[in-house]
Design an enzyme around this catalytic site. Structure first.
Site, PDB file in Angstrom:
ATOM      1  CG  ASP A  73      13.188  -5.075 -10.586  1.00  0.00           C
ATOM      2  OD1 ASP A  73      12.403  -4.145 -10.791  1.00  0.00           O
ATOM      3  OD2 ASP A  73      14.012  -5.079  -9.653  1.00  0.00           O
ATOM      4  CD  GLU A  76      16.194   0.059  -6.555  1.00  0.00           C
ATOM      5  OE1 GLU A  76      15.542  -0.028  -5.516  1.00  0.00           O
ATOM      6  OE2 GLU A  76      15.670   0.287  -7.661  1.00  0.00           O
TER       7      GLU A  76
END
Ligand code: FRU
Length: 507
Positions: free
Chosen positions: A47, A229
């Site tokens: 990420d 998420e």
């Protein structure tokens, strides 16, 4: 004992430095290495984290494991850019510590020094991240993810972890992570948007250190094929009206399998987010955009960046020195389609600065098949192709090599969907479902159609109808692609064809 003469020592030093030089010039040239997308020089990345704009610099932190090309104890890597396109990798910003790994999170410029971390008038950069305690996870506890702070007083070069971490303790939720924080000016407080398993929980704080729960959203709405998420909450303008966009990444459960980014549109009053409807909307329909969120501190301009991979196979893709990359940064806007409102994504305008020798052609006839090099000269990758059509038609763009490996990007007019077919794209056997075709609906009801493709060495990003439909997709041909063909029914007219080579951001 080995005795080195002065002379042999000089030779040894010289050869070491030339090996090093050679290694530098070799890097970013490996097979599949993205040439216009950020990837770390080596090792594992997932990420994007802590994206914040400060004093003319875009900061990009990222989930990073410097010891391997597979996921492991997470650090925050760091890269900086003046233009969102050229990146300079910086030393690691945050290392795991006694509270755990450094999972995803955000960063803000604390202009008013609400945190008190500032010194001598310097506004601190504050990172808000999840501490993930692997020992607690092993013991099957349910409180092993907690939110913590670190701050920097030198523009992100060095970071000091807050002595009283964590600042937001886990109430007993196994998935309790990825804080995204922004300043809510109307009520002069910080808002944290946190992913809490199957919903989003909002918290507020006067000082980034003490947090109060405000509300929850989403248990009953949206896609729930996996855990929620990496959320984000921000406002976009729609004809002078503020519309709040809540981004929620989801893994698995995406429209084409595995990880994907959904969003909700609605209102936010400093306490509750209320969505206009319960529809599931996807920011990117391709399999390879995940964990995407926006930069902090960029005013009304909202710039989005995602990880260009999918948890289904991110640990398996056949790259050697590094693993995975980011998407092209994209500017988000709102657009009306019939009675609906959509978030559109388009590559940031800064991408045009690396365009080389653009060719622009009007009224191009595609008689079944057209080798694009017959119109624009030898093609090379990376490149950008823009196509404009008078009306929606069946159409394909085929990237291929001399081994007949190919990726097909296209539109099917009878089904009204765009697709990307990587079934015969080269190396696919590292994951059973990698060889597949993926689909995305056409949302636009316009009588004309356009497609813009950003093509790197091992990825394509499709922005159709001015960003109303978006797909990101990676692939790994055994030999680099070197042809681009267009395919359409006999006598199809392309209103406009623009082709540009793009300059590598690394060389
Ligand atoms: C999303 C994610 C986050 C987590 C991080 C761990 O891809 O699973 O929820 O913080 O990756 O690396």
């Amino acid at each position: 004992m080995l005795k080195l003469s002065y002379f042999s020592l000089i030779i040894l030093l010289f050869s070491c430095s030339s090996i090093k030089k050679q290694r530098n010039s070799d890097s970013y040239n490996e097979p599949y290495r993205p040439q216009i997308h950020f990837s770390p020089k080596e090792k594992w990345v997932n990420d994007p984290n802590g994206m914040v704009y400060s004093n003319g610099i875009y900061h990009l932190f990222f989930q990073y494991y410097p010891d391997s090309t597979v996921w492991g104890p997470m650090h925050w890597g760091h890269a900086t850019s003046k233009d969102l396109i050229h990146w300079q990798q910086q030393p690691i910003a945050l290392y795991p510590d006694s509270l755990g790994y450094i999972f995803s999170g955000s960063a803000v410029v604390d202009d008013n020094n609400t945190s008190g971390f500032g010194k001598n008038g310097v506004a601190p950069l504050v990172a808000i991240f999840t501490h993930h305690d692997p020992a607690g996870e092993k013991q099957k506890r349910n409180d092993f993810q907690n939110q913590s702070l670190a701050y920097s007083l030198d523009e992100g070069k060095t970071w000091i972890k807050y002595a009283k971490n964590p600042v937001l303790k886990n109430p007993g939720i196994t998935d309790f992570r990825d804080p995204k924080v922004f300043w809510y000016e109307a009520q002069k407080k910080w808002i944290m948007t946190l992913a809490t398993k199957d919903r989003i929980t909002f918290y507020s704080s006067p000082d980034l250190k003490s947090w109060t729960k405000e509300s929850e959203f989403g248990k009953e709405v949206g896609a729930h094929g996996g855990v929620w998420e990496c959320p984000d909450l921000f406002a976009l303008e729609d004809n002078g009206k503020k519309v709040w966009v809540l981004i929620v990444n989801l893994n698995p459960g995406g429209p084409n399998g595995g990880s994907a980014t959904q969003y909700f549109l609605g209102d936010f009053d400093g306490k509750n987010f209320t969505s206009y409807d319960t529809k599931t909307r996807w920011l990117d329909y391709g399999p390879d955009e995940y964990a995407g969120v926006t930069w902090s501190n960029t005013g009304d301009r909202k710039i989005f960046l995602g990880w260009m991979s999918n948890w289904l196979y991110a640990n398996l893709v056949p790259t050697v020195a590094w693993r995975n990359a980011m998407t092209i940064p994209r500017e988000l806007k709102l657009s009306h389609v019939q009675n609906d409102l959509l978030v559109t994504s388009l590559p940031v305008a800064e991408l045009d600065n690396i365009r080389l020798n653009s060719v622009s052609l009007d009224n191009v006839e595609v008689n079944k098949k057209l080798d694009i090099s017959s119109k624009v000269g030898q093609v090379s990758f990376p490149c950008k192709i823009e196509l404009n059509f008078d009306k929606p038609v069946d159409f394909s763009i085929i990237l291929s090599n001399d081994l007949n490996e190919e990726v097909i990007i296209g539109f099917d007019n009878s089904k009204k969907h765009f697709f990307i077919d990587r079934t015969h794209s080269g190396k696919t056997d590292f994951y059973k479902d990698f060889a597949a075709t993926h689909f995305a609906p056409r949302f636009s009801d316009s009588s004309t159609m356009n497609m813009s493709l950003i093509i790197d060495v091992s990825s394509v990003e499709l922005f159709a109808d001015n960003g109303k439909t978006v797909m990101s997709e990676i692939y790994f041909p055994s030999q680099p692609f070197n042809h681009i063909n267009l395919q359409a029914p006999a006598s199809t007219q392309l209103k406009k064809l623009n082709y540009s080579n793009l300059r590598s951001i690394w060389h």
